[in-house]
Design an enzyme around this catalytic site. Structure first.
Site, short mmCIF file in Angstrom:
data_model
loop_
_atom_site.label_atom_id
_atom_site.label_comp_id
_atom_site.label_asym_id
_atom_site.label_seq_id
_atom_site.Cartn_x
_atom_site.Cartn_y
_atom_site.Cartn_z
N CYS A 1 -28.16 44.80 34.07
CA CYS A 1 -28.40 43.97 35.25
C CYS A 1 -27.96 42.58 34.86
O CYS A 1 -28.32 42.09 33.78
CB CYS A 1 -29.88 44.00 35.64
SG CYS A 1 -30.31 42.80 36.92
N THR B 1 -22.41 42.01 39.87
CA THR B 1 -23.68 42.73 39.78
C THR B 1 -23.39 44.15 39.33
O THR B 1 -22.33 44.68 39.65
CB THR B 1 -24.41 42.75 41.13
OG1 THR B 1 -25.47 43.70 41.10
CG2 THR B 1 -23.47 43.12 42.26
#
Length: 232
Positions: free
Chosen positions: A196, A83
């Site tokens: 992202c 992430t």
């Protein structure tokens, strides 16, 4: 082949992409029945997202550091945080382990430089777009970063958490992202960072008129290179 330690679950949809990409690229490099040596520690994203919303980054860092220690104890040779946003707490993680942590922004910066690009638009969670921990990692490597306006940042963040992290891929959201990307291009961006790891589920290179940098794919690919370094 070194063993990759994956901290996943944030969200599991993008973690699944990491697992697929890593194994596809190991097979492409080594052939036959080869697959990646990796260990996955998948956290409960609800817990992590709650820490994010409350601004409790200390607890979030502690939780991911515990995951990293578990990966090291399980035999991982290095850690990959699957992430972008949680690289905010990478220092907390690095303090607790004796193995390297492969930074997603460094891998992305390398690809941006190889494309001979110096100004990029950044999409991601509101934390990634608005706070300095990620942007400064790029700007310190001579990359100028543009972000969308406040209303667009809010909508981009909403789509990430309310749709993409739940596995929902909506054409109207794709159109919205494409419009925001076009505005960043109009503002001077020569490339777009999908900052992202879920955004690559929504936006593909065919949707954009400039190079895109899918951080999930870039990070996973760099993990394979690190795993196979000196072994082939």
């Amino acid at each position: 082949m070194k063993t990759i330690g994956l901290i996943g679950g944030m969200s599991w949809e993008s973690s699944a992409s990491y697992y697929r990409i890593i194994n596809e690229k190991v097979k492409a490099r080594l052939g036959g029945l080869h697959s990646a040596k990796c260990v996955l520690y998948s956290v409960d994203f609800d817990e992590i997202e709650r820490y994010q919303a409350e601004g409790d980054w200390e607890s979030a860092g502690k939780r991911l550091a515990e995951a990293a220690v578990s990966l090291e104890n399980a035999g991982a040779d290095f850690v990959v945080i699957c992430t972008n946003t949680m690289h905010k707490v990478i220092d907390d993680i690095e303090k607790k382990v004796n193995i390297p942590v492969l930074h997603i922004a460094d891998a992305t910066a390398k690809q941006i430089h190889q494309a001979d690009i110096r100004k990029v638009g950044l999409l991601g969670t509101k934390y990634t777009m608005e706070q300095d921990f990620y942007k400064e990692r790029l700007t310190s490597q001579d990359i100028h970063v543009l972000i969308p306006d406040q209303d667009a940042r809010h909508q981009i963040n909403r789509i990430i958490f309310e749709e993409l992290c739940l596995g929902q891929i909506r054409p109207d959201s794709r159109d919205y992202y494409k419009a925001v990307i076009q505005q960043l291009i109009n503002d001077g961006a020569d490339g777009i960072v999908l900052g992202c790891t879920e955004i690559g589920l929504l936006i593909s290179p065919e949707d954009v008129t400039v190079p895109i940098f899918d951080t999930a794919e870039i990070h996973a690919t760099e993990a394979v290179k690190m795993s196979l370094r000196d072994s082939t």
